[in-house]
Design a protein around this motif. Structure first.
Motif, PDB file in Angstrom:
ATOM      1  N   HIS A   8       0.834  -1.203   0.000  1.00 55.72           N
ATOM      2  CA  HIS A   8       0.000   0.000   0.000  1.00 55.72           C
ATOM      3  C   HIS A   8       0.871   1.256   0.000  1.00 55.72           C
ATOM      4  CE1 HIS A   8      -3.993   1.624   0.321  1.00 55.72           C
ATOM      5  NE2 HIS A   8      -3.776   2.214   1.462  1.00 55.72           N
ATOM      6  N   SER A   9       0.845   2.038   1.092  1.00 52.84           N
ATOM      7  CA  SER A   9       1.691   3.223   1.215  1.00 52.84           C
ATOM      8  C   SER A   9       2.642   3.106   2.397  1.00 52.84           C
ATOM      9  CB  SER A   9       0.822   4.471   1.391  1.00 52.84           C
ATOM     10  OG  SER A   9       0.070   4.726   0.232  1.00 52.84           O
ATOM     11  N   SER A  10       2.920   1.893   2.794  1.00 53.06           N
ATOM     12  CA  SER A  10       3.826   1.609   3.908  1.00 53.06           C
ATOM     13  C   SER A  10       5.246   1.546   3.368  1.00 53.06           C
ATOM     14  CB  SER A  10       3.429   0.278   4.568  1.00 53.06           C
ATOM     15  OG  SER A  10       4.301  -0.067   5.606  1.00 53.06           O
ATOM     16  N   ILE A  11       5.976   2.654   3.541  1.00 52.71           N
ATOM     17  CA  ILE A  11       7.271   2.867   2.878  1.00 52.71           C
ATOM     18  C   ILE A  11       8.398   2.831   3.914  1.00 52.71           C
ATOM     19  CG2 ILE A  11       8.643   4.558   1.584  1.00 52.71           C
ATOM     20  CD1 ILE A  11       5.791   5.639   0.621  1.00 52.71           C
ATOM     21  N   VAL A 145       4.158   8.228  -5.379  1.00 50.63           N
ATOM     22  CA  VAL A 145       2.818   8.769  -5.606  1.00 50.63           C
ATOM     23  C   VAL A 145       1.771   7.658  -5.650  1.00 50.63           C
ATOM     24  CG1 VAL A 145       3.601  10.831  -6.804  1.00 50.63           C
ATOM     25  CG2 VAL A 145       3.200   8.741  -8.120  1.00 50.63           C
ATOM     26  N   PRO A 146       0.572   7.919  -5.097  1.00 54.45           N
ATOM     27  CA  PRO A 146      -0.507   6.930  -5.142  1.00 54.45           C
ATOM     28  C   PRO A 146      -1.094   6.820  -6.533  1.00 54.45           C
ATOM     29  CG  PRO A 146      -1.321   8.963  -4.176  1.00 54.45           C
ATOM     30  CD  PRO A 146       0.156   9.158  -4.407  1.00 54.45           C
ATOM     31  N   THR A 173       2.676   3.958  -5.561  1.00 51.14           N
ATOM     32  CA  THR A 173       2.246   3.405  -4.280  1.00 51.14           C
ATOM     33  C   THR A 173       0.720   3.318  -4.250  1.00 51.14           C
ATOM     34  OG1 THR A 173       1.984   5.533  -3.128  1.00 51.14           O
ATOM     35  CG2 THR A 173       4.203   4.596  -3.185  1.00 51.14           C
ATOM     36  N   HIS A 174       0.201   2.807  -3.136  1.00 51.22           N
ATOM     37  CA  HIS A 174      -1.236   2.850  -2.841  1.00 51.22           C
ATOM     38  C   HIS A 174      -2.059   2.110  -3.899  1.00 51.22           C
ATOM     39  CE1 HIS A 174      -5.042   4.493  -1.302  1.00 51.22           C
ATOM     40  NE2 HIS A 174      -4.362   5.028  -0.290  1.00 51.22           N
ATOM     41  N   TYR A 175      -1.657   0.880  -4.163  1.00 48.33           N
ATOM     42  CA  TYR A 175      -2.422   0.028  -5.078  1.00 48.33           C
ATOM     43  C   TYR A 175      -2.129  -1.428  -4.744  1.00 48.33           C
ATOM     44  CZ  TYR A 175       1.926  -0.864  -7.707  1.00 48.33           C
ATOM     45  OH  TYR A 175       3.192  -1.242  -8.069  1.00 48.33           O
ATOM     46  N   GLY A 176      -3.009  -2.315  -5.213  1.00 49.06           N
ATOM     47  CA  GLY A 176      -2.769  -3.745  -5.063  1.00 49.06           C
ATOM     48  C   GLY A 176      -3.112  -4.310  -3.705  1.00 49.06           C
ATOM     49  N   ASP A 177      -3.668  -3.495  -2.816  1.00 51.43           N
ATOM     50  CA  ASP A 177      -4.045  -3.996  -1.502  1.00 51.43           C
ATOM     51  C   ASP A 177      -5.478  -3.582  -1.194  1.00 51.43           C
ATOM     52  OD1 ASP A 177      -4.176  -3.804   1.644  1.00 51.43           O
ATOM     53  OD2 ASP A 177      -2.518  -5.159   1.208  1.00 51.43           O
ATOM     54  N   ASP A 184      -1.642  -1.842 -11.694  1.00 49.00           N
ATOM     55  CA  ASP A 184      -1.678  -0.381 -11.799  1.00 49.00           C
ATOM     56  C   ASP A 184      -0.284   0.239 -11.843  1.00 49.00           C
ATOM     57  OD1 ASP A 184      -4.392  -0.130 -12.012  1.00 49.00           O
ATOM     58  OD2 ASP A 184      -4.740   0.240  -9.884  1.00 49.00           O
ATOM     59  N   GLY A 185       0.668  -0.371 -11.155  1.00 45.41           N
ATOM     60  CA  GLY A 185       2.031   0.147 -11.200  1.00 45.41           C
ATOM     61  C   GLY A 185       2.615   0.084 -12.600  1.00 45.41           C
ATOM     62  N   LEU A 186       2.407  -1.044 -13.270  1.00 47.28           N
ATOM     63  CA  LEU A 186       2.918  -1.195 -14.634  1.00 47.28           C
ATOM     64  C   LEU A 186       2.168  -0.292 -15.608  1.00 47.28           C
ATOM     65  CD1 LEU A 186       3.381  -5.078 -14.693  1.00 47.28           C
ATOM     66  CD2 LEU A 186       5.169  -3.327 -14.541  1.00 47.28           C
TER      67      LEU A 186
END
Length: 203
Positions: A8-11, A145-146, A173-177, A184-186
């Protein structure tokens, strides 16, 4: 520096210090956090249970002023939008993060993203929101970025934003969970200008 995304956004960023942003779904008790930045108070960004797994006795916490009642106290730095400040030897700036056209993250809530200078690079963690006049002013070397949509930018909006501010590198970030899907990243990467490096850390 080594940048990783738990989910998610856990960096997590490891250089001479270990820095976390919005720790969430941490699997093991590692207690290695020198600094923890929190962007806002939603459960997937502010999780006390996960903070307890990474904090140490001398961990420094950086939170928006609006969260003082949730995590006030010793070793806690509260900041307001546009504030420039130092944490240890890191030069930092708070950037407003909010939605335009959605009510999930209103401007008046005081939610934040952060720019942190690490090893001479300005690293920007967007937080939750979409494109607005504040984030369009950001200048950075690395932007996280989300891209998952719904509560934030989707991958198309995020790519357009990155192509506008032109960092050297972008990390979705902020995708797939909780929102967005694993592709979405690709999809984001395909739309980003080829002179901007895109690093995928969520698969």
């Amino acid at each position: 520096m080594k940048i990783s995304i738990n989910c998610h956004s856990s960096i997590r960023i490891e250089g001479d210090k270990v820095i976390y942003f919005d720790p969430f779904k941490i699997n093991e008790e590692v207690h290695d956090a020198d600094i923890i930045f929190v962007t806002h108070d939603h459960f997937d960004h502010f999780s006390i249970d996960d903070i307890k797994k990474i904090e140490k006795e001398d961990t420094i916490y950086v939170i928006p002023e609006c969260m003082y009642n949730l995590l006030g106290g010793e070793n806690v730095i509260t900041v307001n939008p546009l504030e420039e400040f130092m944490v240890e030897n890191y030069k930092c700036k708070a950037v407003r993060s909010y939605n335009v056209g959605k009510d999930f993250h209103k401007k008046e809530f005081g939610y934040l993203g952060y720019i942190v200078n690490i090893e001479g690079k300005d690293v920007y963690v967007f937080g939750d929101g979409n494109v607005n006049e504040d984030v369009l002013k950001v200048k950075c070397d690395i932007a996280l970025v989300p891209v998952g949509g719904l509560y934030t930018m989707d991958y198309k909006e995020a790519a357009e934003y990155i192509n506008t501010i032109k960092p050297l590198k972008a990390i979705p970030t902020h995708y797939g969970d909780l929102t967005g899907d694993k592709e979405d990243g690709l999809r984001f990467k395909e739309l980003v200008d080829k002179d901007i490096e895109v690093e995928i850390l969520i698969y």
